[in-house]
Write an enzyme that holds these catalytic residues in place. Structure first.
Site, PDB file in Angstrom:
ATOM      1  N   CYS A   1      35.486  41.835  46.948  1.00 48.28           N
ATOM      2  CA  CYS A   1      36.633  41.473  46.086  1.00 48.28           C
ATOM      3  C   CYS A   1      37.182  40.093  46.394  1.00 48.28           C
ATOM      4  CB  CYS A   1      37.796  42.443  46.264  1.00 48.28           C
ATOM      5  SG  CYS A   1      37.396  44.032  46.882  1.00 48.28           S
TER       6      CYS A   1
ATOM      7  N   HIS B   1      36.679  51.311  42.500  1.00 45.13           N
ATOM      8  CA  HIS B   1      35.755  50.491  41.715  1.00 45.13           C
ATOM      9  C   HIS B   1      34.320  50.909  42.043  1.00 45.13           C
ATOM     10  CE1 HIS B   1      39.063  47.245  41.714  1.00 45.13           C
ATOM     11  NE2 HIS B   1      38.824  47.497  40.449  1.00 45.13           N
TER      12      HIS B   1
HETATM   13  C1  CIR Z   1      43.930  46.551  43.639  1.00 43.21           C
HETATM   14  O1  CIR Z   1      44.243  47.745  43.768  1.00 43.21           O
HETATM   15  O2  CIR Z   1      43.700  46.043  42.547  1.00 43.21           O
HETATM   16  C2  CIR Z   1      43.865  45.690  44.876  1.00 43.21           C
HETATM   17  N1  CIR Z   1      44.877  46.091  45.797  1.00 43.21           N
HETATM   18  C3  CIR Z   1      42.498  45.805  45.516  1.00 43.21           C
HETATM   19  C4  CIR Z   1      41.414  45.301  44.628  1.00 43.21           C
HETATM   20  C5  CIR Z   1      40.078  45.463  45.230  1.00 43.21           C
HETATM   21  N2  CIR Z   1      39.083  44.901  44.402  1.00 43.21           N
HETATM   22  C6  CIR Z   1      37.827  45.325  44.365  1.00 43.21           C
HETATM   23  O3  CIR Z   1      37.484  46.328  44.966  1.00 43.21           O
HETATM   24  N3  CIR Z   1      36.988  44.646  43.596  1.00 43.21           N
END
Ligand code: CIR
Length: 253
Positions: free
Chosen positions: A248, A161
C-alpha cells in the site's frame, strides 16, 4: 522490471487512519523512520523514488497504492470506496501526467481501491471487497481492455483488500493465505502458503526480483528464500496498526 515508485510520507494524523487492527495507535515518529527505510529499500532495488508531500487532509493518504493503478500501457485513477479517502485522488492526474500519456479514471457509482488489484503480467485480478464494487471492477476491466490488457474479478470474504491475502512474486509464484489458498482462480500458480499466524506477511512485494517482506515473519521469509528469492525485511509495524502493509505504501511502475 520497475524503474520508479511514487510514495507519500505519512502526515501526523496517520495515527487516526481507518483501522480494524486493534494494535493500538501508531507512533508517528517511528512511522516516519520506517517510511524512510522503506524508501531506501526501494532505492536499493534500483528504483527512482518520487516522494510526494505529506497530505494532512487525509489520514490514510500515505497508502498511495489505493488511489491509482499503474500499468505498462496506462494509469487508472481510482474512486476509493472509503468516503474519507475519496479526496486523495485530487492532484493525482497532474502527478501521473508527468509519466503517462494515457490516464483513465474510475467514476462513481463505481468504487475501486487498487489494493484490490493484483497484476500478473498483462492480466489483473480484481477483488470485490467493501472498498471495490462490481461497477468499479467493470470500469477497470473496460479501461484495461481498451489498452490491450485484461482483468477478472475475485469475490473476497474475509480480507480488507485482495492483496491483504495474496501477492504475486512473478515466475508464476504466489504467496497466499486463508481464503486464497484453495481459490480456483489461483490453482495454476505455484502457491507458497502463508501460515495463519503470519497472515500479515502475505502482503509482501516483488521489486525487480527482490522480495520485500515485513519484519517479524520468519516462516514466510524462509519459504520465499527457499524457492530462490533474495529477501529484505522491512519493519512497517506502525503502518500495520492502521491496516496498511508494504504494497500500500507505494505505486511501483
Ligand atoms: C484504509 O483502511 O484504507 C487504510 N487504513 C489502510 C489501507 C491499506 N491499503 C492497502 O491494503 N492497499
Amino acid at each position: 522490471m520497475f524503474t520508479k515508485a511514487i510514495v507519500r510520507p505519512p502526515a501526523p494524523n496517520m495515527i487516526d487512519g481507518l483501522t480494524s487492527a486493534q494494535l493500538g495507535k501508531p507512533d508517528f515518529i517511528l512511522a516516519i523512520k520506517q517510511h524512510r527505510e522503506y524508501v531506501r529499500a526501494l532505492e536499493s532495488c534500483g528504483l527512482e523514488v518520487i516522494c510526494l508531500e505529506a497530505d494532512p487532509e487525509f489520514p490514510d493518504s500515505t497508502f498511495v497504492e489505493d488511489v491509482a493503478l499503474l500499468t505498462t500501457e496506462c494509469a487508472i485513477i481510482t474512486h476509493p470506496g472509503a468516503p474519507s479517502r475519496q479526496g486523495e485522488i485530487r492532484g493525482m492526474k497532474k502527478i501521473l501526467g508527468s509519466y503517462y500519456d494515457n490516464i483513465e479514471t474510475v467514476q462513481p457509482p463505481g468504487n475501486l481501491e487498487a489494493g484490490d488489484v493484483m497484476m500478473v503480467g498483462t492480466h489483473f485480478y480484481i477483488g470485490l471487497s467493501e472498498r471495490t464494487n462490481r461497477q468499479g471492477a467493470e470500469q477497470l476491466i473496460m479501461h484495461l481492455q481498451s489498452h490491450g490488457l485484461s482483468g477478472s474479478v475475485i469475490e473476497l470474504k474475509d480480507v480488507l483488500h485482495l492483496k491483504t491475502g495474496v501477492a504475486y512474486l512473478e515466475h508464476n509464484t504466489l504467496v497466499a493465505c486463508g481464503e486464497f489458498l484453495h481459490h480456483p482462480a489461483f490453482q495454476n500458480f505455484n502457491i507458497l502458503p502463508i501460515d495463519k499466524s503470519e497472515s500479515y506477511a502475505a502482503n509482501c512485494i516483488w521489486v525487480n526480483d527482490t522480495i520485500l517482506v515485513p519484519s517479524g515473519f520468519p516462516k514466510t521469509r524462509e519459504a520465499i528464500r527457499k524457492v530462490g528469492y533474495h529477501t529484505v525485511d522491512i519493519d512497517v509495524s506502525e503502518f500495520q496498526k492502521v491496516d496498511g502493509g508494504l504494497s500500500c505504501l507505494s505505486l511501483r511502475f
